[in-house]
Enzyme design. Sequence first.
Site, short mmCIF file in Angstrom:
data_model
loop_
_atom_site.label_atom_id
_atom_site.label_comp_id
_atom_site.label_asym_id
_atom_site.label_seq_id
_atom_site.Cartn_x
_atom_site.Cartn_y
_atom_site.Cartn_z
N GLY A 62 0.86 -1.27 0.10
CA GLY A 62 0.08 -0.11 -0.02
C GLY A 62 0.76 1.32 -0.09
O GLY A 62 1.46 1.60 1.01
N GLY A 87 0.10 4.60 -0.92
CA GLY A 87 -0.74 5.78 -1.17
C GLY A 87 -0.19 7.05 -0.51
O GLY A 87 0.88 7.18 -0.49
N MET A 146 -0.23 8.07 2.37
CA MET A 146 0.55 7.83 3.65
C MET A 146 1.80 6.65 3.50
O MET A 146 3.04 6.82 3.83
CB MET A 146 -0.16 7.41 4.91
CG MET A 146 -0.96 8.47 5.44
SD MET A 146 -1.75 8.08 6.92
CE MET A 146 -0.24 8.00 8.24
N ARG A 157 -1.07 -1.60 -6.00
CA ARG A 157 -1.71 -2.04 -7.31
C ARG A 157 -1.40 -1.19 -8.51
O ARG A 157 -1.60 -1.74 -9.63
CB ARG A 157 -3.30 -2.31 -7.00
CG ARG A 157 -3.79 -3.06 -6.20
CD ARG A 157 -5.12 -3.15 -5.90
NE ARG A 157 -5.67 -2.07 -5.36
CZ ARG A 157 -6.92 -1.74 -5.26
NH1 ARG A 157 -8.11 -2.48 -5.63
NH2 ARG A 157 -7.39 -0.47 -4.58
N SER A 190 -0.59 7.92 13.03
CA SER A 190 -1.04 9.23 12.95
C SER A 190 0.01 10.32 12.54
O SER A 190 1.09 10.02 12.94
CB SER A 190 -1.64 9.94 14.16
OG SER A 190 -2.12 11.19 14.20
N LYS A 225 -5.79 4.26 18.70
CA LYS A 225 -5.73 5.34 17.66
C LYS A 225 -7.40 5.71 17.57
O LYS A 225 -7.63 6.87 17.13
CB LYS A 225 -4.99 4.60 16.18
CG LYS A 225 -5.33 5.25 14.86
CD LYS A 225 -4.50 6.80 14.89
CE LYS A 225 -4.47 7.47 13.97
NZ LYS A 225 -5.54 7.42 12.90
N GLU A 243 -10.00 13.72 18.37
CA GLU A 243 -9.64 14.71 17.03
C GLU A 243 -10.85 15.33 16.63
O GLU A 243 -11.19 16.37 16.13
CB GLU A 243 -8.94 13.87 15.92
CG GLU A 243 -8.66 14.70 14.72
CD GLU A 243 -8.03 13.54 13.83
OE1 GLU A 243 -8.94 13.39 12.78
OE2 GLU A 243 -6.79 13.01 13.99
N TYR A 244 -11.89 14.39 16.53
CA TYR A 244 -13.19 14.81 16.17
C TYR A 244 -13.96 16.03 16.98
O TYR A 244 -14.33 17.10 16.30
CB TYR A 244 -14.48 13.81 16.16
CG TYR A 244 -14.43 12.67 14.88
CD1 TYR A 244 -13.45 12.13 14.29
CD2 TYR A 244 -15.83 12.49 14.41
CE1 TYR A 244 -13.45 11.39 13.28
CE2 TYR A 244 -15.65 11.65 13.48
CZ TYR A 244 -14.84 10.84 12.72
OH TYR A 244 -14.77 10.10 11.71
#
Length: 292
Positions: free
Chosen positions: A7, A9, A11, A31, A112, A164, A171-172
């Site tokens: 992966g 992407g 991050m 991919r 994070s 996490k 965080e929200y």
Amino acid sequence: MQMGLIGLGKMGGNMRERIRRAGHTVIGYDRNPEVSDVASLAELVEKLEGPRVIWVMVPAGAPTQSTVDELKDLLSEGDIVVDGGNSRWTDDEKHAAELGVKGIGFVDCGVSGGVWGLQNGYALMVGGTDENVAKVKPIFDALKPEGDFGYVHAGKVGAGHFSKMVHNGIEYAMMQAYAEGWELLEAADSVTDVREVFRSWQEGTVIRSWLLDLAVNALDDDEHLAKLRGFAADSGEGRWTVEAAIDHAVPLPAITASLFARFASRQDDSPQMKMIAALRNQFGGHAVESAK
């Protein structure tokens, strides 16, 4: 140290680069062949010397499950799988049991840092046995920020992602508080420069934070956030936090309200959600929707 990373992407790609800068060998698979070092998971495993460490950085749920299923058939006893995505902690327990049948270790790692991690380092919350965590420690040391903080072995399998999850719930609520304050300031006729009020809070106040810095960045880009639609998605961890609170009979009124505010943003063009959307884009590169 040598490791595989699945992966690459927003991050994962930056994590590969940060680990390489620390002197470790990283073989990455994605991919997207344009960013991948190998053509398949099988080739990735083949190129790694045993005992192998493979870090999975793909979306939670079905993508992670299918990756774990494939790795179970490819890896050998003594190898370790690290799930660094945003998986639910209950999935970690399941994956550890599935891999453990073949003697493959499992470590969960809440990460994070978003799009800023390459430069600043990543905060890491880790779950797993002492033995398995120790085998991956050089990679954790490469990814974490400089200094004494930013890494914790939080407990047994699932503890990393649970930590996490709670981090994201907090965080929200923090983003919601900034957003509500911003909307109230914008509504007051007597306040003529809301952006500079936010900027003044960056030094010497008890509410100064990195999120506040990012809010100022967003306001510098678009002073009244007029370019944004008041819509903010939820990635799932806020919901899981509230569900865990219910299971443990722990009251979370602020976090729960902030989650419900995200739902409200899907009904109306909420001014508060413009700030939430701007903050999510600033720290994590999350997509935003343009104002109509």
